[in-house]
Design an enzyme around this catalytic site. Sequence first.
Site, short mmCIF file in Angstrom:
data_model
loop_
_atom_site.label_atom_id
_atom_site.label_comp_id
_atom_site.label_asym_id
_atom_site.label_seq_id
_atom_site.Cartn_x
_atom_site.Cartn_y
_atom_site.Cartn_z
N ALA A 18 41.15 30.43 63.95
CA ALA A 18 40.82 31.69 63.29
C ALA A 18 39.62 31.47 62.38
O ALA A 18 39.57 30.51 61.61
CB ALA A 18 42.02 32.19 62.49
N GLN A 70 45.43 35.03 72.41
CA GLN A 70 46.62 34.54 71.72
C GLN A 70 47.14 35.59 70.75
O GLN A 70 46.39 36.14 69.96
CB GLN A 70 46.31 33.26 70.93
CG GLN A 70 47.60 32.68 70.37
CD GLN A 70 47.38 31.59 69.33
OE1 GLN A 70 46.80 31.82 68.28
NE2 GLN A 70 47.85 30.40 69.66
N CYS A 101 51.45 28.55 63.84
CA CYS A 101 50.70 28.85 62.62
C CYS A 101 51.57 28.60 61.37
O CYS A 101 52.68 29.11 61.27
CB CYS A 101 50.22 30.30 62.64
SG CYS A 101 49.22 30.68 61.19
N LYS A 141 51.75 28.11 72.47
CA LYS A 141 51.17 26.98 71.74
C LYS A 141 52.12 26.64 70.61
O LYS A 141 52.40 27.49 69.76
CB LYS A 141 49.79 27.34 71.21
CG LYS A 141 49.13 26.22 70.42
CD LYS A 141 47.64 26.50 70.24
CE LYS A 141 46.95 25.45 69.39
NZ LYS A 141 47.26 25.56 67.97
N GLY A 201 45.44 17.84 68.78
CA GLY A 201 45.53 17.30 67.43
C GLY A 201 44.61 16.12 67.22
O GLY A 201 44.76 15.08 67.88
N GLY A 224 40.23 21.42 68.74
CA GLY A 224 39.92 22.45 67.76
C GLY A 224 38.84 22.01 66.81
O GLY A 224 37.64 22.12 67.09
N ARG A 225 39.26 21.45 65.65
CA ARG A 225 38.29 21.08 64.62
C ARG A 225 37.26 20.08 65.11
O ARG A 225 36.13 20.06 64.64
CB ARG A 225 39.02 20.55 63.38
CG ARG A 225 39.78 21.64 62.63
CD ARG A 225 40.77 21.05 61.67
NE ARG A 225 41.77 20.24 62.38
CZ ARG A 225 42.69 19.50 61.79
NH1 ARG A 225 42.75 19.45 60.48
NH2 ARG A 225 43.55 18.81 62.51
C1 FMN Z 1 40.73 27.00 60.42
C2 FMN Z 1 41.81 26.87 61.47
C3 FMN Z 1 42.21 28.01 62.13
C4 FMN Z 1 43.23 27.93 63.11
N1 FMN Z 1 43.60 29.04 63.78
C5 FMN Z 1 44.55 28.96 64.76
C6 FMN Z 1 44.90 30.11 65.53
O1 FMN Z 1 44.37 31.21 65.36
N2 FMN Z 1 45.86 29.94 66.49
C7 FMN Z 1 46.46 28.73 66.72
O2 FMN Z 1 47.31 28.62 67.60
N3 FMN Z 1 46.13 27.64 66.01
C8 FMN Z 1 45.18 27.73 65.07
N4 FMN Z 1 44.82 26.59 64.39
C9 FMN Z 1 45.37 25.30 64.81
C10 FMN Z 1 44.47 24.64 65.87
O3 FMN Z 1 44.40 25.41 67.05
C11 FMN Z 1 44.93 23.21 66.24
O4 FMN Z 1 46.21 23.28 66.79
C12 FMN Z 1 44.96 22.27 65.04
O5 FMN Z 1 43.82 22.45 64.23
C13 FMN Z 1 45.03 20.80 65.48
O6 FMN Z 1 44.02 20.51 66.42
P1 FMN Z 1 42.58 19.88 66.01
O7 FMN Z 1 42.84 18.63 65.24
O8 FMN Z 1 41.90 19.63 67.32
O9 FMN Z 1 41.91 20.92 65.17
C14 FMN Z 1 43.85 26.67 63.39
C15 FMN Z 1 43.43 25.54 62.69
C16 FMN Z 1 42.42 25.62 61.73
C17 FMN Z 1 41.99 24.36 61.03
#
Ligand code: FMN
Length: 314
Positions: A18, A70, A101, A141, A201, A224-225
Amino acid sequence: MNKMIDFSQGIIALAPLAGYTDLPFRNVVKKFGADLTFSEMISSNALQHNSKKTFKMLEKSSNETPYIVQITGSDLVAIRDAVEILNDIEGIDGIDLNCGCPVPKVVSQNSGSSLLLDLPHLSKIIETIKKHSNKQYTSAKVRLGYVDKIPEEIAKAVEGSGVDFMSVHGRTRAGAYKAPVDYEAIAKIKQSVNIPVLANGDITSYEKAMEVKKITGCDSLMIGRGAIGNPWIFYQLKYGESMVNDELKAKIILEHYDSMIEFYGSRGVSMFRKHLHVYSKGYEEASAFRNKINTMVIVEQVRDEIEDFFNIHH
Ligand SMILES: Cc1cc2nc3c(=O)[nH]c(=O)nc-3n(C[C@H](O)[C@H](O)[C@H](O)COP(=O)(O)O)c2cc1C
Protein backbone atom coordinates in the site's frame (compact mmCIF):
# COMPACT_ATOMS: atom_id res chain seq x y z
CA MET A 1 -10.12 -22.47 -20.41
CA ASN A 2 -6.32 -22.51 -20.18
CA LYS A 3 -5.07 -20.78 -17.08
CA MET A 4 -2.86 -17.81 -17.85
CA ILE A 5 -0.26 -18.17 -15.10
CA ASP A 6 2.29 -20.92 -15.71
CA PHE A 7 3.54 -21.92 -12.29
CA SER A 8 5.44 -24.93 -13.61
CA GLN A 9 8.72 -23.03 -14.00
CA GLY A 10 8.16 -20.86 -10.92
CA ILE A 11 7.10 -17.23 -11.17
CA ILE A 12 8.24 -13.97 -9.61
CA ALA A 13 5.54 -11.71 -8.25
CA LEU A 14 5.52 -8.16 -6.96
CA ALA A 15 3.94 -8.09 -3.49
CA PRO A 16 1.15 -5.63 -2.79
CA LEU A 17 2.57 -2.65 -0.88
CA ALA A 18 0.00 0.00 0.00
CA GLY A 19 1.37 3.41 -0.95
CA TYR A 20 4.06 2.01 -3.26
CA THR A 21 2.90 -0.56 -5.76
CA ASP A 22 0.60 1.73 -7.70
CA LEU A 23 0.01 1.45 -11.44
CA PRO A 24 3.21 3.29 -12.49
CA PHE A 25 5.42 1.09 -10.32
CA ARG A 26 3.69 -2.07 -11.50
CA ASN A 27 4.01 -0.95 -15.12
CA VAL A 28 7.75 -0.66 -14.67
CA VAL A 29 8.34 -3.97 -12.93
CA LYS A 30 6.19 -5.72 -15.54
CA LYS A 31 8.29 -4.23 -18.31
CA PHE A 32 11.47 -5.42 -16.66
CA GLY A 33 10.68 -8.95 -15.63
CA ALA A 34 7.92 -9.44 -13.02
CA ASP A 35 5.51 -12.21 -13.95
CA LEU A 36 2.63 -11.31 -11.67
CA THR A 37 1.41 -8.13 -10.02
CA PHE A 38 -1.20 -7.35 -7.39
CA SER A 39 -3.08 -4.15 -6.70
CA GLU A 40 -2.56 -2.41 -3.39
CA MET A 41 -5.06 -3.73 -0.85
CA ILE A 42 -8.57 -2.48 -1.53
CA SER A 43 -11.12 -2.46 1.24
CA SER A 44 -14.33 -4.29 0.40
CA ASN A 45 -16.23 -1.56 2.27
CA ALA A 46 -14.64 1.15 0.14
CA LEU A 47 -15.68 -0.77 -2.97
CA GLN A 48 -19.22 -1.03 -1.65
CA HIS A 49 -19.25 2.75 -1.24
CA ASN A 50 -18.11 3.38 -4.79
CA SER A 51 -15.27 5.69 -3.81
CA LYS A 52 -13.63 7.37 -6.81
CA LYS A 53 -10.19 7.10 -5.24
CA THR A 54 -10.69 3.37 -4.86
CA PHE A 55 -11.54 2.94 -8.53
CA LYS A 56 -8.42 4.85 -9.52
CA MET A 57 -6.40 2.45 -7.33
CA LEU A 58 -7.92 -0.48 -9.21
CA GLU A 59 -6.83 0.59 -12.66
CA LYS A 60 -4.46 -1.77 -14.38
CA SER A 61 -1.53 -0.99 -16.58
CA SER A 62 -1.97 -2.11 -20.20
CA ASN A 63 0.99 -4.51 -19.93
CA GLU A 64 -0.27 -5.95 -16.67
CA THR A 65 -1.71 -9.32 -17.50
CA PRO A 66 -2.31 -11.31 -15.39
CA TYR A 67 -3.48 -8.75 -12.85
CA ILE A 68 -4.80 -9.66 -9.41
CA VAL A 69 -6.81 -7.32 -7.20
CA GLN A 70 -6.33 -7.79 -3.49
CA ILE A 71 -9.24 -7.11 -1.17
CA THR A 72 -9.54 -6.82 2.60
CA GLY A 73 -12.66 -7.54 4.55
CA SER A 74 -14.41 -9.91 6.87
CA ASP A 75 -18.13 -9.37 6.47
CA LEU A 76 -19.51 -11.87 3.96
CA VAL A 77 -22.05 -9.44 2.47
CA ALA A 78 -19.41 -6.75 1.94
CA ILE A 79 -17.13 -9.35 0.38
CA ARG A 80 -19.86 -10.57 -1.97
CA ASP A 81 -20.73 -6.99 -2.97
CA ALA A 82 -17.07 -6.18 -3.58
CA VAL A 83 -16.67 -9.26 -5.77
CA GLU A 84 -19.75 -8.33 -7.77
CA ILE A 85 -18.37 -4.85 -8.40
CA LEU A 86 -15.04 -6.34 -9.52
CA ASN A 87 -16.92 -8.75 -11.80
CA ASP A 88 -18.02 -5.75 -13.88
CA ILE A 89 -14.46 -4.52 -14.35
CA GLU A 90 -12.67 -6.08 -17.26
CA GLY A 91 -9.01 -7.01 -17.22
CA ILE A 92 -8.89 -8.23 -13.64
CA ASP A 93 -7.73 -11.83 -13.68
CA GLY A 94 -8.10 -12.77 -10.06
CA ILE A 95 -9.10 -11.77 -6.56
CA ASP A 96 -6.72 -12.20 -3.64
CA LEU A 97 -7.80 -12.10 -0.01
CA ASN A 98 -5.57 -10.19 2.39
CA CYS A 99 -5.02 -12.38 5.47
CA GLY A 100 -1.85 -10.72 6.68
CA CYS A 101 -2.25 -7.00 7.22
CA PRO A 102 -1.16 -6.17 10.80
CA VAL A 103 -2.29 -2.53 11.09
CA PRO A 104 -4.74 -1.79 13.92
CA LYS A 105 -7.27 -0.11 11.63
CA VAL A 106 -7.64 -3.32 9.60
CA VAL A 107 -7.24 -5.79 12.46
CA SER A 108 -9.87 -4.04 14.59
CA GLN A 109 -12.41 -4.77 11.83
CA ASN A 110 -11.53 -8.46 12.02
CA SER A 111 -9.82 -8.23 8.64
CA GLY A 112 -6.25 -8.80 7.48
CA SER A 113 -4.16 -10.89 9.87
CA SER A 114 -7.01 -11.29 12.35
CA LEU A 115 -8.61 -13.73 9.90
CA LEU A 116 -5.86 -16.13 11.01
CA LEU A 117 -7.54 -16.30 14.42
CA ASP A 118 -10.70 -17.80 12.93
CA LEU A 119 -9.81 -20.20 10.15
CA PRO A 120 -13.36 -21.49 9.60
CA HIS A 121 -14.45 -17.91 8.92
CA LEU A 122 -11.43 -17.33 6.68
CA SER A 123 -12.52 -20.37 4.67
CA LYS A 124 -16.04 -19.00 4.37
CA ILE A 125 -14.73 -15.73 2.98
CA ILE A 126 -12.66 -17.51 0.34
CA GLU A 127 -15.64 -19.70 -0.55
CA THR A 128 -17.76 -16.56 -0.91
CA ILE A 129 -15.22 -14.99 -3.25
CA LYS A 130 -15.02 -18.18 -5.30
CA LYS A 131 -18.76 -18.59 -5.49
CA HIS A 132 -19.43 -15.08 -6.81
CA SER A 133 -16.29 -14.21 -8.76
CA ASN A 134 -16.19 -14.45 -12.55
CA LYS A 135 -12.38 -14.15 -12.57
CA GLN A 136 -9.89 -16.90 -13.39
CA TYR A 137 -8.12 -16.92 -10.04
CA THR A 138 -8.93 -16.87 -6.36
CA SER A 139 -5.98 -16.66 -4.00
CA ALA A 140 -4.99 -15.69 -0.47
CA LYS A 141 -2.00 -13.99 1.06
CA VAL A 142 -1.25 -15.09 4.60
CA ARG A 143 1.22 -14.82 7.43
CA LEU A 144 2.30 -17.78 9.61
CA GLY A 145 -0.23 -17.00 12.33
CA TYR A 146 -1.41 -14.16 14.54
CA VAL A 147 0.80 -14.73 17.58
CA ASP A 148 1.52 -18.46 17.41
CA LYS A 149 2.80 -20.05 14.25
CA ILE A 150 0.23 -22.41 12.78
CA PRO A 151 1.50 -22.90 9.21
CA GLU A 152 -0.04 -26.32 8.53
CA GLU A 153 -3.49 -25.34 9.84
CA ILE A 154 -3.51 -22.22 7.71
CA ALA A 155 -2.29 -24.12 4.67
CA LYS A 156 -5.04 -26.72 4.98
CA ALA A 157 -7.80 -24.16 5.57
CA VAL A 158 -6.74 -22.04 2.62
CA GLU A 159 -6.26 -24.93 0.21
CA GLY A 160 -9.45 -26.60 1.43
CA SER A 161 -11.53 -23.57 0.59
CA GLY A 162 -10.51 -23.79 -3.04
CA VAL A 163 -7.86 -21.21 -3.83
CA ASP A 164 -5.71 -21.60 -6.94
CA PHE A 165 -2.52 -20.49 -5.21
CA MET A 166 -1.35 -18.78 -2.02
CA SER A 167 1.37 -16.38 -0.92
CA VAL A 168 3.05 -16.63 2.46
CA HIS A 169 4.83 -13.84 4.31
CA GLY A 170 7.01 -15.84 6.70
CA ARG A 171 6.19 -13.95 9.89
CA THR A 172 3.30 -13.85 12.36
CA ARG A 173 1.28 -10.72 12.94
CA ALA A 174 3.21 -10.32 16.19
CA GLY A 175 6.43 -10.50 14.16
CA ALA A 176 5.34 -7.34 12.30
CA TYR A 177 7.98 -6.53 9.66
CA LYS A 178 11.04 -7.16 11.83
CA ALA A 179 11.11 -10.67 13.29
CA PRO A 180 13.36 -13.02 11.33
CA VAL A 181 11.49 -14.56 8.42
CA ASP A 182 10.87 -18.24 9.14
CA TYR A 183 11.56 -19.89 5.79
CA GLU A 184 11.33 -23.37 7.36
CA ALA A 185 7.72 -22.61 8.29
CA ILE A 186 7.04 -21.56 4.70
CA ALA A 187 8.50 -24.92 3.69
CA LYS A 188 5.95 -26.60 6.00
CA ILE A 189 3.14 -24.80 4.20
CA LYS A 190 4.57 -25.81 0.85
CA GLN A 191 4.74 -29.44 1.96
CA SER A 192 1.16 -29.41 3.27
CA VAL A 193 -0.56 -28.40 0.03
CA ASN A 194 -0.79 -29.26 -3.65
CA ILE A 195 -1.34 -25.72 -4.89
CA PRO A 196 1.46 -23.31 -5.87
CA VAL A 197 2.93 -21.38 -2.92
CA LEU A 198 4.71 -18.05 -3.33
CA ALA A 199 7.38 -17.51 -0.66
CA ASN A 200 7.61 -13.95 0.65
CA GLY A 201 9.65 -11.97 3.12
CA ASP A 202 13.02 -10.16 3.03
CA ILE A 203 14.01 -11.22 -0.48
CA THR A 204 16.31 -8.35 -1.33
CA SER A 205 18.83 -9.73 -3.80
CA TYR A 206 19.40 -12.36 -6.42
CA GLU A 207 21.47 -14.42 -3.98
CA LYS A 208 18.82 -14.25 -1.28
CA ALA A 209 16.16 -15.32 -3.76
CA MET A 210 18.14 -18.45 -4.60
CA GLU A 211 18.56 -19.23 -0.91
CA VAL A 212 14.84 -18.78 -0.20
CA LYS A 213 13.91 -21.10 -3.05
CA LYS A 214 16.21 -23.74 -1.63
CA ILE A 215 15.01 -23.55 1.98
CA THR A 216 11.29 -23.21 1.28
CA GLY A 217 11.11 -25.59 -1.67
CA CYS A 218 8.98 -22.94 -3.41
CA ASP A 219 9.70 -22.31 -7.09
CA SER A 220 7.72 -19.09 -6.97
CA LEU A 221 8.66 -15.98 -5.03
CA MET A 222 7.03 -12.71 -4.07
CA ILE A 223 9.05 -9.55 -3.51
CA GLY A 224 7.87 -6.40 -1.76
CA ARG A 225 10.24 -3.96 -0.07
CA GLY A 226 13.17 -5.52 -1.91
CA ALA A 227 11.76 -3.97 -5.09
CA ILE A 228 11.42 -0.42 -3.74
CA GLY A 229 14.30 1.61 -5.14
CA ASN A 230 15.40 -1.65 -6.68
CA PRO A 231 12.83 -2.72 -9.30
CA TRP A 232 15.57 -4.25 -11.44
CA ILE A 233 15.60 -7.18 -9.01
CA PHE A 234 12.94 -8.68 -11.30
CA TYR A 235 15.26 -8.30 -14.28
CA GLN A 236 18.05 -9.99 -12.34
CA LEU A 237 15.86 -12.92 -11.38
CA LYS A 238 14.38 -13.33 -14.82
CA TYR A 239 17.73 -13.33 -16.58
CA GLY A 240 19.76 -14.95 -13.80
CA GLU A 241 22.11 -12.01 -13.34
CA SER A 242 23.42 -10.88 -9.99
CA MET A 243 24.52 -7.45 -11.31
CA VAL A 244 22.64 -4.72 -13.15
CA ASN A 245 24.50 -1.97 -15.00
CA ASP A 246 23.90 1.70 -14.26
CA GLU A 247 22.56 2.33 -17.73
CA LEU A 248 19.69 -0.08 -17.29
CA LYS A 249 18.98 1.32 -13.82
CA ALA A 250 18.83 4.83 -15.23
CA LYS A 251 16.45 3.72 -17.97
CA ILE A 252 14.13 2.08 -15.46
CA ILE A 253 14.13 5.13 -13.17
CA LEU A 254 13.20 7.43 -16.02
CA GLU A 255 10.47 5.11 -17.27
CA HIS A 256 9.08 5.00 -13.75
CA TYR A 257 8.98 8.79 -13.61
CA ASP A 258 7.31 9.09 -17.00
CA SER A 259 4.75 6.53 -15.99
CA MET A 260 3.99 8.47 -12.77
CA ILE A 261 3.38 11.66 -14.73
CA GLU A 262 1.19 9.85 -17.21
CA PHE A 263 -0.97 8.38 -14.45
CA TYR A 264 -1.11 11.21 -11.89
CA GLY A 265 -0.38 14.28 -14.01
CA SER A 266 1.86 16.92 -12.41
CA ARG A 267 0.92 15.58 -8.95
CA GLY A 268 3.28 12.74 -9.89
CA VAL A 269 6.28 15.05 -9.41
CA SER A 270 5.94 15.26 -5.64
CA MET A 271 4.70 11.68 -5.38
CA PHE A 272 7.87 10.47 -7.11
CA ARG A 273 10.18 12.12 -4.56
CA LYS A 274 10.06 9.21 -2.13
CA HIS A 275 11.15 6.90 -4.93
CA LEU A 276 13.94 9.24 -6.03
CA HIS A 277 15.25 9.35 -2.49
CA VAL A 278 15.73 5.60 -2.55
CA TYR A 279 16.98 5.47 -6.14
CA SER A 280 19.70 8.01 -5.40
CA LYS A 281 21.05 6.13 -2.36
CA GLY A 282 24.71 5.31 -2.75
CA TYR A 283 25.28 7.77 -5.58
CA GLU A 284 27.74 10.63 -5.13
CA GLU A 285 26.08 13.95 -4.36
CA ALA A 286 22.83 12.18 -3.51
CA SER A 287 21.90 14.58 -0.72
CA ALA A 288 22.45 17.65 -2.91
CA PHE A 289 20.27 16.02 -5.57
CA ARG A 290 17.50 15.31 -3.03
CA ASN A 291 17.57 18.86 -1.72
CA LYS A 292 17.27 20.16 -5.22
CA ILE A 293 14.36 18.02 -6.37
CA ASN A 294 12.52 18.42 -3.06
CA THR A 295 11.37 21.90 -4.02
CA MET A 296 10.87 21.37 -7.74
CA VAL A 297 7.37 21.10 -9.15
CA ILE A 298 7.77 21.39 -12.92
CA VAL A 299 7.55 18.07 -14.73
CA GLU A 300 10.19 18.78 -17.37
CA GLN A 301 12.64 20.33 -14.91
CA VAL A 302 12.59 17.29 -12.67
CA ARG A 303 12.92 15.05 -15.69
CA ASP A 304 16.06 16.94 -16.76
CA GLU A 305 17.49 16.64 -13.26
CA ILE A 306 16.88 12.90 -13.27
CA GLU A 307 18.60 12.56 -16.64
CA ASP A 308 21.56 14.58 -15.42
CA PHE A 309 21.94 12.88 -12.09
CA PHE A 310 21.68 9.32 -13.33
CA ASN A 311 23.70 10.14 -16.45
CA ILE A 312 21.13 9.23 -19.00
CA HIS A 313 22.44 9.68 -22.55
CA HIS A 314 20.25 10.03 -25.57
C1 FMN B 1 4.46 -0.17 3.20
C2 FMN B 1 3.92 -1.57 3.11
C3 FMN B 1 2.65 -1.76 2.59
C4 FMN B 1 2.11 -3.06 2.49
N1 FMN B 1 0.88 -3.22 1.95
C5 FMN B 1 0.37 -4.48 1.81
C6 FMN B 1 -0.89 -4.69 1.17
O1 FMN B 1 -1.57 -3.77 0.72
N2 FMN B 1 -1.33 -5.99 1.08
C7 FMN B 1 -0.60 -7.05 1.55
O2 FMN B 1 -1.03 -8.19 1.44
N3 FMN B 1 0.59 -6.86 2.14
C8 FMN B 1 1.09 -5.62 2.25
N4 FMN B 1 2.33 -5.46 2.81
C9 FMN B 1 3.14 -6.65 3.13
C10 FMN B 1 4.02 -7.06 1.93
O3 FMN B 1 3.23 -7.43 0.82
C11 FMN B 1 4.98 -8.21 2.28
O4 FMN B 1 4.23 -9.34 2.62
C12 FMN B 1 5.93 -7.88 3.42
O5 FMN B 1 6.42 -6.57 3.29
C13 FMN B 1 7.11 -8.85 3.47
O6 FMN B 1 7.74 -8.96 2.21
P1 FMN B 1 9.03 -8.07 1.79
O7 FMN B 1 10.08 -8.29 2.82
O8 FMN B 1 9.41 -8.60 0.44
O9 FMN B 1 8.56 -6.65 1.76
C14 FMN B 1 2.86 -4.18 2.95
C15 FMN B 1 4.13 -3.96 3.48
C16 FMN B 1 4.67 -2.68 3.58
C17 FMN B 1 6.06 -2.52 4.14
